[in-house]
Design a protein around this motif. Structure first.
Motif, PDB file in Angstrom:
ATOM      1  N   TYR A 192       1.807   8.601   9.071  1.00  0.00           N
ATOM      2  CA  TYR A 192       1.680   7.297   8.414  1.00  0.00           C
ATOM      3  C   TYR A 192       3.048   6.657   8.232  1.00  0.00           C
ATOM      4  CZ  TYR A 192       0.833   3.819   4.797  1.00  0.00           C
ATOM      5  OH  TYR A 192       0.792   2.648   4.097  1.00  0.00           O
ATOM      6  N   ARG A 193       3.984   7.475   7.775  1.00  0.00           N
ATOM      7  CA  ARG A 193       5.339   6.949   7.512  1.00  0.00           C
ATOM      8  C   ARG A 193       5.997   6.434   8.797  1.00  0.00           C
ATOM      9  NH1 ARG A 193       4.577   5.770   2.746  1.00  0.00           N
ATOM     10  NH2 ARG A 193       4.339   7.462   1.249  1.00  0.00           N
ATOM     11  N   MET A 194       5.775   7.187   9.899  1.00  0.00           N
ATOM     12  CA  MET A 194       6.371   6.770  11.169  1.00  0.00           C
ATOM     13  C   MET A 194       5.807   5.436  11.628  1.00  0.00           C
ATOM     14  SD  MET A 194       6.573  10.416  13.050  1.00  0.00           S
ATOM     15  CE  MET A 194       6.734   9.808  14.716  1.00  0.00           C
ATOM     16  N   ARG A 201      -6.096   3.587   6.359  1.00  0.00           N
ATOM     17  CA  ARG A 201      -5.442   4.197   5.192  1.00  0.00           C
ATOM     18  C   ARG A 201      -4.849   3.107   4.291  1.00  0.00           C
ATOM     19  NH1 ARG A 201      -6.155   9.131   7.148  1.00  0.00           N
ATOM     20  NH2 ARG A 201      -4.957  10.035   8.881  1.00  0.00           N
ATOM     21  N   ASN A 202      -4.235   2.109   4.942  1.00  0.00           N
ATOM     22  CA  ASN A 202      -3.659   1.012   4.150  1.00  0.00           C
ATOM     23  C   ASN A 202      -4.734   0.241   3.393  1.00  0.00           C
ATOM     24  OD1 ASN A 202      -0.802   1.101   4.576  1.00  0.00           O
ATOM     25  ND2 ASN A 202      -1.200   0.533   6.712  1.00  0.00           N
ATOM     26  N   MET A 203      -5.820  -0.040   4.101  1.00  0.00           N
ATOM     27  CA  MET A 203      -6.894  -0.805   3.459  1.00  0.00           C
ATOM     28  C   MET A 203      -7.468  -0.038   2.269  1.00  0.00           C
ATOM     29  SD  MET A 203      -7.266  -3.804   4.642  1.00  0.00           S
ATOM     30  CE  MET A 203      -8.803  -4.215   3.835  1.00  0.00           C
ATOM     31  N   GLU A 246      -4.359  11.111  -6.527  1.00  0.00           N
ATOM     32  CA  GLU A 246      -5.189  12.180  -5.965  1.00  0.00           C
ATOM     33  C   GLU A 246      -6.473  11.610  -5.361  1.00  0.00           C
ATOM     34  OE1 GLU A 246      -6.269  15.191  -8.758  1.00  0.00           O
ATOM     35  OE2 GLU A 246      -7.386  16.301  -7.206  1.00  0.00           O
ATOM     36  N   GLU A 247      -7.129  10.749  -6.151  1.00  0.00           N
ATOM     37  CA  GLU A 247      -8.379  10.142  -5.682  1.00  0.00           C
ATOM     38  C   GLU A 247      -8.137   9.327  -4.416  1.00  0.00           C
ATOM     39  OE1 GLU A 247     -11.523   8.367  -8.576  1.00  0.00           O
ATOM     40  OE2 GLU A 247      -9.605   8.520  -9.676  1.00  0.00           O
ATOM     41  N   LEU A 248      -7.070   8.540  -4.479  1.00  0.00           N
ATOM     42  CA  LEU A 248      -6.735   7.670  -3.368  1.00  0.00           C
ATOM     43  C   LEU A 248      -6.462   8.481  -2.096  1.00  0.00           C
ATOM     44  CD1 LEU A 248      -6.175   4.829  -2.467  1.00  0.00           C
ATOM     45  CD2 LEU A 248      -3.817   5.103  -3.181  1.00  0.00           C
ATOM     46  N   MET A 249      -5.694   9.542  -2.254  1.00  0.00           N
ATOM     47  CA  MET A 249      -5.372  10.381  -1.104  1.00  0.00           C
ATOM     48  C   MET A 249      -6.633  11.048  -0.549  1.00  0.00           C
ATOM     49  SD  MET A 249      -2.252   9.962  -0.414  1.00  0.00           S
ATOM     50  CE  MET A 249      -1.763  11.273   0.701  1.00  0.00           C
ATOM     51  N   ALA A 276       0.824  -1.217   0.000  1.00  0.00           N
ATOM     52  CA  ALA A 276       0.000   0.000   0.000  1.00  0.00           C
ATOM     53  C   ALA A 276       0.858   1.267   0.000  1.00  0.00           C
ATOM     54  CB  ALA A 276      -0.910  -0.005   1.226  1.00  0.00           C
ATOM     55  N   SER A 277       1.973   1.192   0.704  1.00  0.00           N
ATOM     56  CA  SER A 277       2.785   2.369   0.944  1.00  0.00           C
ATOM     57  C   SER A 277       3.146   3.209  -0.292  1.00  0.00           C
ATOM     58  CB  SER A 277       4.048   1.935   1.688  1.00  0.00           C
ATOM     59  OG  SER A 277       4.920   3.012   1.790  1.00  0.00           O
ATOM     60  N   PRO A 278       3.592   2.594  -1.398  1.00  0.00           N
ATOM     61  CA  PRO A 278       3.978   3.426  -2.547  1.00  0.00           C
ATOM     62  C   PRO A 278       2.817   4.221  -3.140  1.00  0.00           C
ATOM     63  CG  PRO A 278       4.676   1.132  -2.826  1.00  0.00           C
ATOM     64  CD  PRO A 278       3.769   1.161  -1.653  1.00  0.00           C
ATOM     65  N   LYS A 279       1.608   3.771  -2.861  1.00  0.00           N
ATOM     66  CA  LYS A 279       0.444   4.484  -3.430  1.00  0.00           C
ATOM     67  C   LYS A 279       0.148   5.758  -2.659  1.00  0.00           C
ATOM     68  CE  LYS A 279      -1.407   0.110  -4.904  1.00  0.00           C
ATOM     69  NZ  LYS A 279      -2.196  -1.020  -4.476  1.00  0.00           N
ATOM     70  N   ILE A 280       0.730   5.844  -1.466  1.00  0.00           N
ATOM     71  CA  ILE A 280       0.458   7.011  -0.627  1.00  0.00           C
ATOM     72  C   ILE A 280       1.541   8.060  -0.861  1.00  0.00           C
ATOM     73  CG2 ILE A 280       0.381   7.778   1.797  1.00  0.00           C
ATOM     74  CD1 ILE A 280      -1.014   4.949   2.239  1.00  0.00           C
ATOM     75  N   LYS A 281       1.112   9.163  -1.491  1.00  0.00           N
ATOM     76  CA  LYS A 281       2.069  10.230  -1.822  1.00  0.00           C
ATOM     77  C   LYS A 281       1.447  11.561  -1.497  1.00  0.00           C
ATOM     78  CE  LYS A 281       3.821   7.747  -5.799  1.00  0.00           C
ATOM     79  NZ  LYS A 281       3.191   7.457  -7.070  1.00  0.00           N
ATOM     80  N   GLU A 282       2.263  12.449  -0.998  1.00  0.00           N
ATOM     81  CA  GLU A 282       1.739  13.774  -0.666  1.00  0.00           C
ATOM     82  C   GLU A 282       1.975  14.714  -1.837  1.00  0.00           C
ATOM     83  OE1 GLU A 282       4.367  15.501   2.312  1.00  0.00           O
ATOM     84  OE2 GLU A 282       5.072  13.473   2.669  1.00  0.00           O
ATOM     85  N   GLU A 283       1.270  14.443  -2.903  1.00  0.00           N
ATOM     86  CA  GLU A 283       1.485  15.222  -4.127  1.00  0.00           C
ATOM     87  C   GLU A 283       1.152  16.689  -3.955  1.00  0.00           C
ATOM     88  OE1 GLU A 283      -0.600  13.616  -7.402  1.00  0.00           O
ATOM     89  OE2 GLU A 283       1.039  12.315  -7.984  1.00  0.00           O
ATOM     90  N   GLY A 284       2.100  17.534  -4.182  1.00  0.00           N
ATOM     91  CA  GLY A 284       1.856  18.984  -4.190  1.00  0.00           C
ATOM     92  C   GLY A 284       1.549  19.581  -2.834  1.00  0.00           C
TER      93      GLY A 284
END
Lengths: 674, 167
Positions: free
Chosen positions: A383-385, B81-83, B94-97, A316-324
């Protein structure tokens, strides 16, 4: 109610005045004449002040001005109006008074006010009514909301006339309803059964019964389930007890066999070796249980989450990004505030409407990334921590679990080996015929005992699960507090309320229609005599009074129609409801026998200057008709009209008075007999 | 989010009870210590087996109290968040976040995602229960424990792609 006397003390123009009224049924009219400005209206209104504490004066001060001026500092004066009246063949005295004191600033202060109703008891003593009784008695004499129809002046007539002409009918409807008791019925019906969300008796009990019913059904279900479970538990308990007894018996027999085997064995050393083995096996089994519970299962529970989650977090982790989303937060901007603006206020702080799918909406939503308590950057950081704390631990879980399983398996092997050895030792023990027989028997018994143990374990597990289930059912049942008794009680109350409503409703619609038709009929009768035979009055179900002029007579003078006709309508209406009230009392007496305290009560009509609007023919009709309808007529009239009235009512007039100014002062008047 | 008590109903409550129940007096414990332990891991099991389930609201039974939920809130939010990232893995970042991070204070908008999360919780619970108690007709404590171990091996293979060394 018939009014015998009124006494006014310091009440506006009247410093000390009393008037006795005509009460003879044959001569029931009292005429009080006076020029404009002498204080007729004050007299007329003194009745309403005494009875209900209300006045229609423009100047609210009721104390006589001469009296007020003469008061010295600290001096007190009392204003009072006393009415002596007959009601239900008994005499009552109603007195209202207010006491004023002149203070140091020479201003008036109200220091006391009293309202009393009294009668004279059998011993000739005054008896004063308490507050509750006073309220009741006034209602009996003449209810306040009806008083406007019995005490009225020119102004009031004007108002009523306008109401009629504009189709407003609330006052009339109220008058009829309260006079004939329909309002009370209506209130009672509303109390019993309401429309919409308003709570009412039936609504309340219906809800209670429904709740109780559901609860009663649920309660029965719980009881049934609990009973079934208890039966199942009891049955298993019995079997478990039997099984335990069988096990104990087996055990005893095994011990007996053991004794025989030992007694048939002469080698002491062999015996000791065998007993030692049994002890070792027992210890190993205990160790094994500890290993399963305290080691294997404990570690399973502790590490299972991380074991499962670790690879998924990595996925899951790589999908979580703080874009912009930078780290900068906006001071004091909170997520709660943003949701408040978007959802409740729907307008931005700057005044821009925040409709969905608009740039303004998107802009505000975008601010969420920078809003407290946590900006998106901070959240991602959290989340990262968390991620790091889970991923940094060594993934030794499976290896550990495997090791634990291996340890248990090793113990199992050890136990098996010891058991094998014990069996072999057993073979060598007691090698006589008797010993062999005991050994065989012991073997069979041990197999049986094992089976019984298994059975007992099974039974105990079942019992435990059924106990738990029963406990759950009992907890749920405990939440139902309503008892059966309540259901029956509430259902009874509901039935009473519904029946009562039904009866009232039947009675209401029957009477409502009856009284309206009667009222219409009487109004037409009276109107015809006092005004015009070519006009027909109709009353619709909402008590709007319609005047239908027959066409050939339609071209009448508008002014005359608007005032005189309006007045005539009111006279007709008032006369009609007086008739109606009497009619109702008589009817009740007929229908209900002695059940109701029936009074053949009279009603007074106190009028202030009503005749100027009529022409002479009509004045004649009114003057003839009104004393016939009302039991007592008190009429305040200016000289010119008075002469006409006296002319037509002469045979009905019992008392005559004249109001005049004292020393030509507009501040002081007196009433003198004529 | 995660600031109210959580209740398991009907069959799920029974499963929870059995997963926590003592296996025997000698062993003195069950597979899991607390309801929370199950609740925490269940959505991941649900995801691994792609198993979701609906609430069985026959009667209210087992709860995780609000206090416990609040204490564990941070961990639960992390899991959530992981799920969401797993379930909506094919959506744009963007959608995911938006789904996984920006609805913390918007209960209404989050409702549909909470339902997805909870469906994995229940699906995962059912899977664990079946793996341990129902597989291979197990009926004794040793058989349940054997099932548990086999379940772990299967998970190990699915998650870490590792076969048992002996096989």
């Amino acid at each position: 109610m018939i009014i015998r006397k009124i006494t006014l003390k310091n009440f506006r123009q009247y410093i000390d005045t009393s008037i006795e009224f005509a009460i003879d049924p044959e001569k029931n009219v009292t005429v009080v004449m006076g020029d404009n400005g002498t204080g007729k209206t004050t007299l007329a209104q003194a009745f309403q002040w005494a009875l209900y504490g209300k006045t229609r004066f423009q100047i609210r001060e009721i104390i006589n001005r001469i009296v007020r001026e003469k008061m010295t500092m600290g001096e007190s004066k009392t204003v009072s109006v006393t009415i002596e009246l007959f009601y239900n063949e008994k005499e009552y005295t109603v007195k209202r008074s207010v006491t004023y004191k002149k203070n140091a600033q020479m201003k008036l202060e109200e220091v006391d006010n009293k309202f009393t109703i009294s009668d004279i008891n059998e011993n000739g003593e005054f008896h004063y009514f308490n507050d509750g009784e006073k309220h009741y008695m006034i209602k009996q004499f003449l209810p306040k909301d009806l008083s406007g129809f019995f005490f009225f002046d020119g102004e009031r007539i004007e108002e009523m006339s306008k109401e009629i002409q504009s189709g407003k009918s609330e006052d009339f409807k109220e008058a009829v309803y309260s006079l004939v008791g329909l309002r009370a019925t209506q209130n009672a019906m509303g109390h019993l059964k309401s429309v919409g969300n308003k709570m009412s008796v039936t609504k309340y009990y219906k809800a209670e019964v429904e709740k109780n019913n559901k609860s009663a059904i649920a309660m029965a279900n719980y009881n049934r389930k609990i009973e079934e479970l208890q039966e199942a538990i009891d049955k298993r308990k019995r079997v478990a007890e039997e099984t335990k007894e069988k096990i104990a018996k087996c055990k005893k027999e095994i011990e007996e066999c053991q004794e025989i085997i030992f007694s048939e064995t002469h080698a002491m050393e062999l015996k000791q070796q065998y007993e030692k083995l049994l002890r070792e096996i027992k210890n190993l089994k205990e160790k094994r249980s500890r290993m399963v519970g305290k080691v294997l299962l404990k570690e399973f529970n502790n590490g299972f989450f991380a074991f499962c989650a670790r690879p998924l977090i990595e996925e899951a982790s790589p999908k979580i990004k703080e874009e912009g989303a930078g780290e900068k937060s906006i001071p004091d901007l909170t997520q709660k505030m943003i949701y408040y603006l978007i959802k409740q206020r729907k307008v931005c702080l700057c005044g821009t409407p925040l409709h969905e799918n608009t740039p303004a909406h998107a802009e505000i939503m975008g601010l969420l990334d920078y809003a407290q308590p946590k900006t998106i950057g901070m959240q991602v950081n959290d989340y990262r921590m968390k991620e790091e704390s889970i991923l940094k631990t060594d993934n030794v879980y499976m290896k550990d679990m495997k090791q634990k399983m291996q340890d248990i398996s090793d113990i199992d092997e050890e136990i098996n080996a010891k058991e094998q050895e014990a069996n072999e030792k057993m073979e060598a023990l007691g090698n006589t015929d008797k010993g062999e027989r005991a050994k065989n028997k012991k073997k069979v018994l041990e197999e049986e005992k094992a089976k019984l143990h298994e059975k007992l374990g099974f039974l105990e597990a079942e019992m435990k699960s059924k106990e738990q289930e029963k406990e759950r059912q009992e907890t749920e049942k405990g939440k139902l507090v309503i008892t059966n008794e309540d259901t029956i009680k509430n259902a009874n109350y509901l039935a009473y309320a519904e029946k009562l409503y039904e009866r009232l409703s039947e009675n209401y619609s029957k009477n409502e229609n009856k009284y309206r038709v009667l009222l219409e009929h009487r109004m037409n009768e009276i109107f015809k005599t006092i005004y015009d035979g070519n006009i027909r009055i109709s009353i619709d179900p909402r008590y709007r009074i319609n005047v239908n002029v027959q066409e050939e007579f339609a071209a009448e003078d508008e002014v005359e129609k608007n005032t005189a006709q309006g007045y005539a309508l009111i006279f007709a209406f008032i006369s009609a409801i007086i008739d109606l009230a009497k009619d109702k009392i008589n009817r009740n007496a007929l229908e209900e026998g002695d059940m109701i305290d029936v009074e053949k009560e009279g009603y007074p009509m106190v009028m202030d200057a009503p005749l100027s609007a009529f022409d002479k023919t009509r004045i004649k009709s009114i003057c003839t008709e009104i004393p016939r309808i009302a039991d007592q007529v008190i009429i305040f009239i200016k000289d010119t009209d008075g002469d006409v009235a006296e002319e037509y009512m002469s045979n009905k007039i019992g008392k005559r008075y004249m109001v005049r100014k004292v020393n030509d002062s507009s501040l002081h008047s007196e009433v003198i007999g004529r | 989010m995660f600031d109210r008590e959580y209740a398991f109903y009907g069959k799920h409550a029974k499963m929870i009870e059995k997963l926590k129940a003592n296996l025997s007096d000698e062993i003195g414990r069950g597979f899991f210590e607390t309801t929370y332990d199950i609740y925490q891991v269940a959505p991941f099991i649900g995801w691994i087996y792609r198993r979701r389930s609906k609430i069985d609201k026959t009667e209210e039974t087992t709860k995780i109290f609000q206090g416990k939920m609040m204490t564990e809130k941070n961990d639960l939010v992390f899991n959530y968040r992981n799920m969401m990232a797993l379930h909506f893995g094919d959506r744009s970042t963007e959608e995911l976040m938006n789904i996984a991070f920006k609805l913390d204070y918007n209960d209404e908008a989050r409702k549909e995602y909470d339902e997805i999360y909870n469906s994995y919780v229940l699906g995962g619970l059912e899977e664990m229960y079946e793996q341990i108690f129902l597989k291979d007709g197990a009926s004794t404590t040793d058989e349940y424990i054997q099932n548990l171990y086999e379940f772990l091996e299967e998970l190990n293979m699915r998650l870490y792609g590792v076969m048992d060394e002996d096989e």
